[in-house]
Enzyme design. Sequence first.
Site, short mmCIF file in Angstrom:
data_model
loop_
_atom_site.label_atom_id
_atom_site.label_comp_id
_atom_site.label_asym_id
_atom_site.label_seq_id
_atom_site.Cartn_x
_atom_site.Cartn_y
_atom_site.Cartn_z
N LEU A 65 -29.80 -22.55 -1.14
CA LEU A 65 -30.72 -22.40 0.00
C LEU A 65 -29.95 -22.06 1.29
CD1 LEU A 65 -33.36 -25.26 -0.47
CD2 LEU A 65 -33.57 -22.83 -1.01
N LYS A 73 -27.21 -24.06 2.63
CA LYS A 73 -26.82 -25.24 3.40
C LYS A 73 -25.60 -24.97 4.26
CE LYS A 73 -26.76 -28.08 0.15
NZ LYS A 73 -26.17 -28.82 -0.87
N ILE A 114 -24.59 -22.22 5.59
CA ILE A 114 -24.88 -21.39 6.76
C ILE A 114 -25.65 -22.20 7.80
CG2 ILE A 114 -26.10 -19.30 7.57
CD1 ILE A 114 -23.69 -18.62 5.90
N ASP A 117 -29.51 -34.62 -8.56
CA ASP A 117 -28.46 -34.34 -9.55
C ASP A 117 -27.71 -35.62 -9.86
OD1 ASP A 117 -29.04 -31.70 -9.22
OD2 ASP A 117 -27.21 -31.19 -8.10
N LYS A 121 -45.48 -29.18 -1.64
CA LYS A 121 -45.22 -30.25 -2.62
C LYS A 121 -43.73 -30.38 -3.00
CE LYS A 121 -48.55 -32.16 -4.45
NZ LYS A 121 -49.42 -33.07 -3.70
N CYS A 130 -2.95 -8.47 -1.48
CA CYS A 130 -2.35 -9.31 -2.51
C CYS A 130 -2.19 -8.53 -3.82
CB CYS A 130 -3.16 -10.60 -2.66
SG CYS A 130 -2.09 -11.97 -3.13
N GLN A 188 0.24 -5.33 -4.61
CA GLN A 188 1.14 -5.23 -5.77
C GLN A 188 0.81 -3.97 -6.58
OE1 GLN A 188 0.70 -9.08 -7.70
NE2 GLN A 188 1.65 -10.16 -5.99
N GLU A 205 3.63 -10.07 -14.14
CA GLU A 205 2.36 -10.72 -14.48
C GLU A 205 1.63 -9.90 -15.56
OE1 GLU A 205 -0.42 -11.02 -11.19
OE2 GLU A 205 -1.80 -12.27 -12.33
N ARG A 246 1.58 -15.96 -6.81
CA ARG A 246 2.84 -16.40 -7.42
C ARG A 246 3.90 -15.31 -7.40
NH1 ARG A 246 1.52 -21.05 -9.94
NH2 ARG A 246 -0.63 -21.09 -10.65
N HIS A 255 -3.29 -12.63 2.80
CA HIS A 255 -4.74 -12.40 2.81
C HIS A 255 -5.27 -12.37 4.24
CE1 HIS A 255 -5.64 -13.09 -1.52
NE2 HIS A 255 -4.49 -13.72 -1.47
N GLU A 314 -8.01 -11.38 5.31
CA GLU A 314 -9.45 -11.69 5.36
C GLU A 314 -9.72 -13.16 5.66
OE1 GLU A 314 -7.71 -11.16 2.65
OE2 GLU A 314 -8.47 -12.22 0.90
#
Length: 541
Positions: A22, A24, A26, A155, A197, A390, A394, A414, A472, A517, A519
């Site tokens: 829903l 929350k 924000i 929950d 309801k 990142c 590479q 990797e 890494r 990063h 961002e």
Amino acid sequence: MLLENTKSTKYIFITGGVTSSLGKGIIAASLAKLLQERGLSVTIQKFDPYINIDPGTLNPIEHGECFVTEDGAETDLDLGHYERFLNIYTSQANNITTGRIYYNVIQKERNGYYKGKTVQVVPHITDEIKEHFFKLGNQNKYDIIITEIGGTVGDIESLPFIEAVRQAKHELGGKNCVCIHLTLVPYLIATGELKTKPTQHSVKALLELGIQPDILVCRTEEHHLNEEIRKKIALFGNVPNDCVIEAINVETIYDVPLLMQREKLDKRVLEKLYIDTNTEIRMEAWESFVNTLKNYKCEIKIALIGKYVQLKDSYKSISESLIHGGVAHNCRVNIVWIHSEEIDTKNIHNQLQSCNGILVAPGFGERGWEGKLLAVQYAREHKIPFLGICLGFQSAVVEFARNILLLPDASSTEMNEDTKNPVINLMEEQKKVKQLGGTMRLGAYNCTIKRGTKTYHIYKNADIISERHRHRYEFNNAYSDMFEKAGFIITGKNEEMGLVEIMELQGHPWFIGCQFHPELKSTVLNPHPLFVDFVRACLEL
Ligand code: GLN
């Protein structure tokens, strides 16, 4: 500022009912923004009910992006919203999971802390939760701490958190604590009406757990809550009429603080906390951002290439940073989401020819790797502005090694452990690492920028910058000379560790790869310079 300063820090708890998603996070960030712009010092923390110690080991497709803080904590993506809205840093203390709570309690038990007592959910788990509720508040830096409880009331997982909120409310007293409950008011097309309801039931569920919400924030998709509906919700939810707040769908998440301001959510909260409501609120900068965002003068298309594109939340910080970068130029950035596994030599032209810029995203593992290399090659050869972040950086290094340095087997270890030309390889200290969670190079590190480069100019001639990390593997310095001689130059390095942080390609309009990063540090009021300049370059194409 505080009318009745019984405790220095006041607390707001936000729970959710009816369904998940829903918004929350924000709502929490928007309320925090309004309080902040009234001159209060605010932070937000998120408590998540899952068992993972942190979201670092979660697949982004399950849970969206993992947001990394300055202090290197791998956290929930909502912390990204908090930072982008509030323009402040969060930390490990701002995100706690059930896993971490239990981990702490079990460690204490092993160390004899409980002195032979039977360790139980109540009081030991709930005490540990409360300790973390108050941890940031105890620093005496904040007037208000907003705590968002993840999950939905009812929950099984969130029960101990809700019980801890109940106890905290009791201990803090009414003047120091407000509980906000976010619910959904669905619209039934068949009968043409909004239904209260689910909200009634959700409040009831919360009451059964001992919490009477003080304010109800009601999400509605398209239809406004009329007076009658508001009164009905107030009556059955046991709150004053003016404590029913409407949260209707809006064009962008950046509208939500303004919407909450119109609905007077901030005023209601301040009244309940006995804080002066007559303070001036300065939302002009925010309003002007939202204005530009909506009344853009031009549009561009940027391809975002990654392998988690099915869930846009996997790249939340990147897509938000592109929005911020766009607003700086009165420009709307339309993201073309491309799955890297779906790129091949035959279709690449069709997929990318109409894009003004190409961004290769972060990621892990071999799947979709070759598609990323093709996208880099396309950007390099067609002189399209390129930003590699990142794993995207590479990929740019490996593509260059293969096609320009003519090392056809070059790779990252990797992807191919036995490559003869490991242009990207594992850091020495990473070779010993066996455990997954929290063991990467994480958080903020300094980077010294080479003067006279495009990077230097973008960072407004700063000699040293700091950016966040989560990886890494690293650029292999044994190849530095070869790359630089061929025109792919190292423009920023971490001096202490001798690690390459950022590179740019000469003879290309705009081709930059960064190991960090960017961002993670772009905010509404402080758009990240790399994104701002990337959008500028795309506009000029
Ligand atoms: N998989 C790469 C590494 O671990 C890149 C990680 C990333 O893109 N965040 O170094």
